[in-house]
Structure formats: structure tokens, C-alpha cells
Enzyme design. Sequence first.
Site, PDB file in Angstrom:
ATOM      1  N   THR A  13       0.824  -1.217   0.000  1.00  0.00           N
ATOM      2  CA  THR A  13       0.000   0.000   0.000  1.00  0.00           C
ATOM      3  C   THR A  13       0.853   1.260   0.000  1.00  0.00           C
ATOM      4  O   THR A  13       0.509   2.253  -0.648  1.00  0.00           O
ATOM      5  CB  THR A  13      -0.928   0.007   1.227  1.00  0.00           C
ATOM      6  OG1 THR A  13      -1.805  -1.120   1.148  1.00  0.00           O
ATOM      7  CG2 THR A  13      -1.751   1.282   1.295  1.00  0.00           C
ATOM      8  N   SER A  54       1.128  -7.347  -0.986  1.00  0.00           N
ATOM      9  CA  SER A  54       1.742  -8.378  -0.150  1.00  0.00           C
ATOM     10  C   SER A  54       0.895  -9.641  -0.035  1.00  0.00           C
ATOM     11  O   SER A  54       1.384 -10.672   0.440  1.00  0.00           O
ATOM     12  CB  SER A  54       2.053  -7.837   1.249  1.00  0.00           C
ATOM     13  OG  SER A  54       0.874  -7.621   1.995  1.00  0.00           O
ATOM     14  N   THR A  95       1.164  -4.476   4.247  1.00  0.00           N
ATOM     15  CA  THR A  95       0.879  -4.846   5.639  1.00  0.00           C
ATOM     16  C   THR A  95       0.244  -6.223   5.792  1.00  0.00           C
ATOM     17  O   THR A  95       0.374  -6.855   6.837  1.00  0.00           O
ATOM     18  CB  THR A  95      -0.046  -3.810   6.292  1.00  0.00           C
ATOM     19  OG1 THR A  95      -1.277  -3.738   5.561  1.00  0.00           O
ATOM     20  CG2 THR A  95       0.618  -2.444   6.330  1.00  0.00           C
ATOM     21  N   ASP A  96      -0.450  -6.709   4.756  1.00  0.00           N
ATOM     22  CA  ASP A  96      -1.265  -7.915   4.936  1.00  0.00           C
ATOM     23  C   ASP A  96      -0.443  -9.142   5.317  1.00  0.00           C
ATOM     24  O   ASP A  96      -0.893  -9.972   6.108  1.00  0.00           O
ATOM     25  CB  ASP A  96      -2.088  -8.200   3.675  1.00  0.00           C
ATOM     26  CG  ASP A  96      -3.229  -7.218   3.503  1.00  0.00           C
ATOM     27  OD1 ASP A  96      -3.486  -6.438   4.446  1.00  0.00           O
ATOM     28  OD2 ASP A  96      -3.859  -7.214   2.430  1.00  0.00           O
TER      29      ASP A  96
END
Length: 330
Positions: A13, A55, A86-87
Site C-alpha cells: 500500500t 503483499s 501490511t497484509d
Amino acid sequence: MKKKILMIATGGTIASKETSEGLAPAISPNELLACVPEVAEACDVETVRPFNLDSTNVYAPHWLEIASIVERNYAAYDGFVVTHGTDTMAYTAAALSYLIQNSAKPVVLTGSQRSVYSRDTDARRNLSDAFLYCADSSAYGVRIVFDGSVILGTRAKKTRTRSFNAFSSIDFPAVAVMRDGRPLRYVSGSRPSGEPKFWHKLDRNVFVLKMIPGLRADIFDYLCRSCDGLVIESFGAGGLPDYEDGAFFKGLARFLALGKTAVLTTQAEHEGSSMDKYAVGRKLRSCGRVIEAGCMTLEAAVTKLMWVLALARGEEAEKLFYTPVEYDIF
């Protein structure tokens, strides 16, 4: 003297732009750096972008690639900043904690919940904090720096999907917080001595079996055919259901008899498993060698099992799994 930092940009992101199909990585590493000019006062940064992915698409081959970049460049830089979505960042941080051990130099992961080009983004603060932490003389090892917190790579979990404080340190304190561009340390630890250790293989044939009420035990037909390792994400303190004439215990015994490895963990986020507390847990002992993850995060348990099974089987795998790495198990 300024620290020399290698930025390993992987997408996420933080590097995304809005497209007709939704946010997708499209921002170059140099564009990211241009958003945090204050970093240049603390360190000299060079960049590399091995891949540019959401990710969700990052897994074992990419973890190995990042570790390989760190290994090849280890002597030339004082630290490494990995920008990442972040995932799956917690999985990547845990995997790197096993692939890169005894590192006196920091390997810092960061990202953001909103693109660096969003007006109300958290990207600029996270990116700046990551570089400033990486340039600090006390920094070492694999860490996530996010929303002002510095979290061990083996202890991080994404616990929020929208809020800026997306990551939590599970059953272990954040090792530091960033205040005015400097780390305020809660857990100092001991900087490693000697040479870093790098590993180059992971066994991807690891499956997470998340228990749900009424799940059928014939899932073990697939597991026995296809997997080298199994992480059982059980209810509460840990155990298997005893319905269907003990079919789950028979399936697990069959899995273990094939020389495969099983790890018990819990779906509860905090306080870990306790396999011997209830009869449904104690009965697991009769199935064969079952490793207990205790208070490990799921991310750490999965990636450690991948790392262990690339090195050992049976009793040796159990010993290696129970050997602590960066406070992952205790």
C-alpha cells in the site's frame, strides 16, 4: 558519520496508486524517499526493488529473495529497510527472523495503511521512523517499525485492517517506541556477536488446519498426501474433537506415522496453548510426537516450521523448533 542503508522496496500500500481496479503498487523507491527528505540527514540510502507486489502475493520465494539480498549486501551496508505491504508483513518478518539470525545489523520492515500520496497517510511517518531506527547505533536484528512501535519480527501480528496502529506485539512488549525520531527502548537485549547466519531453504509444504465446530476428519486424507508439516490451530488451550469415534486422533496418528511433523497452536490471540490442560489435549500425546507452539504467533509457528523442515525431520526437527529464536517461544 552517516549510516549507509539499503532500501529493499517490495510494493504494498505504501507504494500504491489508485487504478481502475483498485489500489496497486506503482510508486518507485526514489519517489518514496522523496516524501521523507529528513531521512537524508541521518543516513545515505541506496535502493533496490526485487519485486513490486501487493503483499497478498508475497510468500516463501520472496522471503528467500529478500534474505538473499541482505546476505549479498551485508558487508556493504549498516542496515536494511524493507518496504512491504501490511497484509503479510508479519509472515515476512517472522520468516526473515529465521533466515537471518545473529545479525548485529538491523533489518527493518515497514509499510502503511494508506498510500504515501494520500493526504492523511501514515506512510511518511512510518518510513521516516524506519530509517531513523535503522540508523540508530543500538538497532539490530529483524524488526517491524509501524505507528511508532518497534516490534520483534517473531512477535508481530496485524490486528487491524484500517487503523494506523495496525500491528500488535503478541505476548511480548514492543522493544521500543519512536519519539522525536529516536527509539525509546523498553527491551534492550544483547547485540549479537560474531558473524550473522543465513539460511537458504524453506519447506513450503506446510498446512494450517483451522479447527471449526463440525469439521470432518477426512481432511487428513489430503494432509497425508500433500503436506510435510501441519500447524493445528485449535480451540482454546488446545485439543482435537473426539467425535466420529476419535477420527481426528486416528487421522493425526496416521499423519505422524508417515514421518511428518505436527505443531499445536491456538486460535486465541493471547496466552498461548496448554495441551495438557484438558483431556482432548492430553489425548494428543497418544498420537505420536506433537510439538506445542505455546505462546508463539501463528506467523512465527508457520514460518519456523517451514525453516525447520528444510533442515531436519523427526526428533531433530522437534529440538530445533523448541530452540528459541528472538523470543519466539518460551
